[in-house]
Design a protein around this motif. Structure first.
Motif, short mmCIF file in Angstrom:
data_model
loop_
_atom_site.label_atom_id
_atom_site.label_comp_id
_atom_site.label_asym_id
_atom_site.label_seq_id
_atom_site.Cartn_x
_atom_site.Cartn_y
_atom_site.Cartn_z
N THR A 103 0.90 -1.24 0.07
CA THR A 103 0.04 0.00 -0.11
C THR A 103 0.87 1.24 -0.02
N ALA A 104 2.14 1.25 0.99
CA ALA A 104 2.69 2.50 0.87
C ALA A 104 3.42 2.81 -0.50
N GLY A 105 3.75 1.68 -1.11
CA GLY A 105 4.48 1.83 -2.45
C GLY A 105 3.49 2.31 -3.35
N ARG A 106 2.15 1.88 -3.45
CA ARG A 106 1.23 2.44 -4.38
C ARG A 106 1.07 3.91 -3.90
N MET A 107 0.93 4.17 -2.52
CA MET A 107 0.54 5.53 -2.49
C MET A 107 1.75 6.65 -2.06
N HIS A 108 2.98 6.16 -2.39
CA HIS A 108 4.12 6.97 -2.44
C HIS A 108 4.28 7.44 -0.87
N LYS A 109 4.15 6.40 0.16
CA LYS A 109 4.35 6.74 1.55
C LYS A 109 5.92 6.48 2.07
N ARG A 110 6.17 7.08 3.08
CA ARG A 110 7.21 6.75 3.60
C ARG A 110 7.12 5.64 4.50
N VAL A 111 7.85 4.53 4.63
CA VAL A 111 7.37 3.48 5.43
C VAL A 111 8.68 2.74 6.04
N SER A 112 8.42 2.23 7.26
CA SER A 112 9.68 1.67 8.05
C SER A 112 9.06 0.40 8.43
N LEU A 113 9.52 -0.71 8.01
CA LEU A 113 8.98 -2.17 8.60
C LEU A 113 9.99 -2.82 9.18
N GLU A 114 9.41 -3.41 10.27
CA GLU A 114 10.51 -4.14 10.93
C GLU A 114 9.59 -5.59 11.28
N MET A 115 10.12 -6.72 10.82
CA MET A 115 9.53 -7.83 10.66
C MET A 115 10.15 -9.13 11.60
N GLY A 116 10.28 -10.06 10.54
CA GLY A 116 10.64 -11.31 11.49
C GLY A 116 12.19 -11.69 11.66
N GLY A 117 12.67 -12.70 12.41
CA GLY A 117 14.04 -13.19 12.36
C GLY A 117 14.07 -14.63 12.79
N LYS A 118 15.11 -15.29 12.26
CA LYS A 118 15.47 -16.64 12.70
C LYS A 118 16.83 -16.56 13.07
N ASN A 119 16.94 -16.21 14.28
CA ASN A 119 18.45 -15.82 14.67
C ASN A 119 19.49 -16.72 15.35
N PRO A 120 20.43 -16.87 14.93
CA PRO A 120 21.24 -17.99 15.24
C PRO A 120 22.55 -17.50 16.18
N MET A 121 22.66 -18.56 17.04
CA MET A 121 23.79 -18.45 18.12
C MET A 121 24.68 -19.66 17.53
N ILE A 122 26.04 -19.26 17.42
CA ILE A 122 27.04 -20.21 16.84
C ILE A 122 27.82 -20.36 18.43
N VAL A 123 28.01 -21.55 18.67
CA VAL A 123 28.99 -21.98 19.84
C VAL A 123 30.29 -22.67 19.52
N VAL A 124 31.49 -22.08 19.34
CA VAL A 124 32.70 -22.67 18.87
C VAL A 124 33.47 -23.41 19.97
N PRO A 125 34.10 -24.39 19.72
CA PRO A 125 34.71 -25.25 20.74
C PRO A 125 35.64 -24.37 21.91
N ASP A 126 36.22 -23.25 21.63
CA ASP A 126 36.88 -22.67 22.48
C ASP A 126 36.09 -21.66 23.60
N ALA A 127 34.42 -21.87 23.21
CA ALA A 127 33.63 -20.90 23.99
C ALA A 127 33.59 -21.19 25.44
N ASP A 128 33.30 -20.15 26.22
CA ASP A 128 32.85 -20.14 27.66
C ASP A 128 31.61 -21.04 27.67
N LEU A 129 31.44 -22.36 28.00
CA LEU A 129 30.16 -22.99 27.67
C LEU A 129 29.30 -22.62 28.80
N ASP A 130 29.69 -22.58 29.80
CA ASP A 130 28.74 -21.91 30.83
C ASP A 130 28.15 -20.76 30.51
N LEU A 131 28.84 -19.80 29.86
CA LEU A 131 28.12 -18.43 29.46
C LEU A 131 27.40 -18.74 28.40
N ALA A 132 27.61 -19.47 27.62
CA ALA A 132 26.87 -19.71 26.54
C ALA A 132 25.44 -20.37 26.79
#
Ligand code: ADP
Length: 496
Positions: A239-268
């Motif tokens: 709709t914003a595109g059609r009506m030439h409106k300024r639009v800010s969209l914040e939507m989804g995530g599928k956020n990863p956490m990577i744990v490598v062998p030298d990590a502080d595993l308690d902290l992780a």
């Protein structure tokens, strides 16, 4: 009889024109009706936009530092009422009191930041290429901003949008999420008491498909800011595109956490419990994928499963509770759907996977913290946002593979790496294709004074928060002042 609340239009609390209301219930105790809020119509939106258009005309004339003082006062009032507002917020959306206090605090921080921005709103002064001529830019308000927000941060997310919009001199019509109208009412009370003039800030309650849509399609609303699902964001963006409106969209995530062998595993371990199950996984930044190096996988998973089983589920107002309910029945059903899907895709449900019942949980919409094992890249449970307490665990051998898996989704909001190797940390900072990367902290925990937002289909290129959002809510105007007393032609006379 439950109390009937009203819309805020033109500085007055007014009943919805069609006289219809919806119930707001506690998701941790569904029999508890908190109140009735307006099921508004497009008529109510039209009135609010009219009031905002009038309010804008005088508000834009108020010097920005003075507008900032109103927001400073709003921050002070939120600080005074923090506990009361946090308790109401927990009752209507379920996250534990500690988290709702944080939600209010984020709005306080955002208010104070906005107040100080009233004394900046920098433009630029640059040399002109011609003698006797100045060149500079300054920032002007735009008009009425339509603000549409989700349930999971009932005050923090609205404050990210509304405070900058106001300090920049715009007027606001806000459509809060259906599930958290009480928080919205309290937030509006604070803004009124802080001294936002009538009409400058308006709230219209109701359904997204009616009130939200009417706001998005209203020709006198040139600016739209939305946080919510990717599906709704797509409709608003079209709709914003059609009506030439300024639009800010914040939507989804599928956020990863990577744990490598030298990590502080308690902290992780602490990090993943908070990242995956904080706010019952209902954050766009929730850690929903855990990428474990194969050498730490089995041991870490065992500790994770034990710790997830031990999380205390309950009513958020109970001081012992670590994880509250899901927001509504459809959210619970969506989580169940994805757990079934995980089974079909061949995952092992290491813990959880079902509704949480038992003493004290009554008819609340609780779901057990769930860990999926044997997840591989490309599975739907690895690709799609579940928005609940469900964590997908994957294994990797080489760091390159971890980065490829992490980046292999359509979203790009947040990411995290746990390592003590500075080189890997810097590689993660540069190679993870997300708007935010945390080193040795989970994917959640944005601070109010830094830009917030994501790459790819998480957003549309804008950022909230920090210094950057102020650009969204202002129009740049450039001034050329020629005091040479003669016609000077840029690009032509410059080179004579
Ligand atoms: P969530 O899954 O976080 O609830 P939604 O996108 O459904 O995300 O809702 C976020 C906000 O968008 C809510 O305030 C909702 O009422 C509103 N909304 C839903 N549908 C529309 C629509 N078609 N137009 C405008 N706003 C909408």
């Amino acid at each position: 009889m439950a109390e009937k609340f009203k819309n805020l239009i033109g500085g007055e609390w007014v009943a919805p024109s069609a006289g219809a209301y919806f119930e707001n219930r506690d998701p941790a105790r569904c029999s508890d009706v908190i109140g009735l809020w307006p099921r508004s119509s497009a008529d109510d939106v039209n009135r609010a936009v009219e009031a905002a258009s009038r309010g804008f005309l005088s508000w834009r004339e108020v010097p920005a530092p003075k507008r900032g003082m109103v927001l400073k006062r709003a921050g002070d009032l939120l600080a005074e009422r923090k506990e009361e507002i946090a308790r109401s917020m927990t009752r209507e959306m379920g996250k534990p009191l500690e988290e709702t206090r944080g939600d209010v605090q984020e709005a306080i921080d955002t208010g104070y930041y906005a107040a100080s921005e009233g004394r900046r709103l920098f433009g630029h002064t640059v040399p002109s290429e011609l003698h006797g001529k100045w060149a500079m830019s300054y920032r002007r308000p735009i008009g009425v901003c339509g603000i549409i927000t989700p349930f999971n941060f009932p005050i923090a997310v609205p404050s990210w949008k509304i405070f900058p919009a106001l300090v920049c001199g715009n007027a606001v019509v806000w459509k809060p999420a259906e599930d958290v109208p009480h928080s919205a009412t309290l937030f509006a009370e604070v803004l009124l008491e802080a001294g936002v003039p009538p009409g400058v800030f308006n709230v219209v309650f109701g359904e997204g498909s009616i009130v939200g849509r009417a706001l998005v399609e209203h020709p006198q609303v040139p600016v739209l800011s939305f946080t919510g699902s990717t599906e709704t964001g797509a409709i608003i963006g079209e709709t914003a595109g059609r009506m030439h409106k300024r639009v800010s969209l914040e939507m989804g995530g599928k956020n990863p956490m990577i744990v490598v062998p030298d990590a502080d595993l308690d902290l992780a371990l602490d990090g993943i419990l908070w990242g995956a199950f904080g706010t019952t996984g209902q954050r766009c930044t929730a850690t929903s994928r855990l990428l474990l190096h194969e050498s730490v996988h089995d041991g870490f998973v065992k500790r994770l499963v034990d710790a997830a089983r031990a999380l205390r589920i309950g009513h958020g107002l109970d001081g012992e509770t670590q994880m509250g309910p899901l927001i509504h029945r459809e959210a619970l059903e969506k989580v169940e759907y994805y757990v079934d899907l995980a089974r079909q895709e061949g995952c092992e449900i290491a813990c959880g996977g079902k509704r949480a019942t038992g003493p004290g949980l009554g008819d609340g919409l609780f779901f057990e913290p769930t860990v999926l094992l044997g997840v591989t890249p490309g599975m739907r449970v690895e690709q799609e946002e579940i928005f609940g307490p469900v964590l997908a665990v994957l294994q990797f051998r080489e760091f390159d593979d971890a980065v490829r898996i992490a980046n292999g989704v359509k979203y790009g909001l947040s990411s995290a790496v746990y390592t003590r190797d500075v080189n890997l940390a810097f590689r993660a900072m540069t190679e993870l294709d997300t708007g935010i990367t945390y080193i040795n902290a989970p994917t959640i925990g944005a601070e109010a004074h830094l830009p917030f937002g994501g790459t790819k289909q998480t957003g549309n290129g804008h950022r909230e928060g920090g210094w950057q959002v102020y650009e969204f809510y202002t129009e740049t105007k450039v001034i050329y002042a020629d005091y040479s007393g003669r016609l000077q032609r840029a690009q032509i006379d410059t080179y004579k």
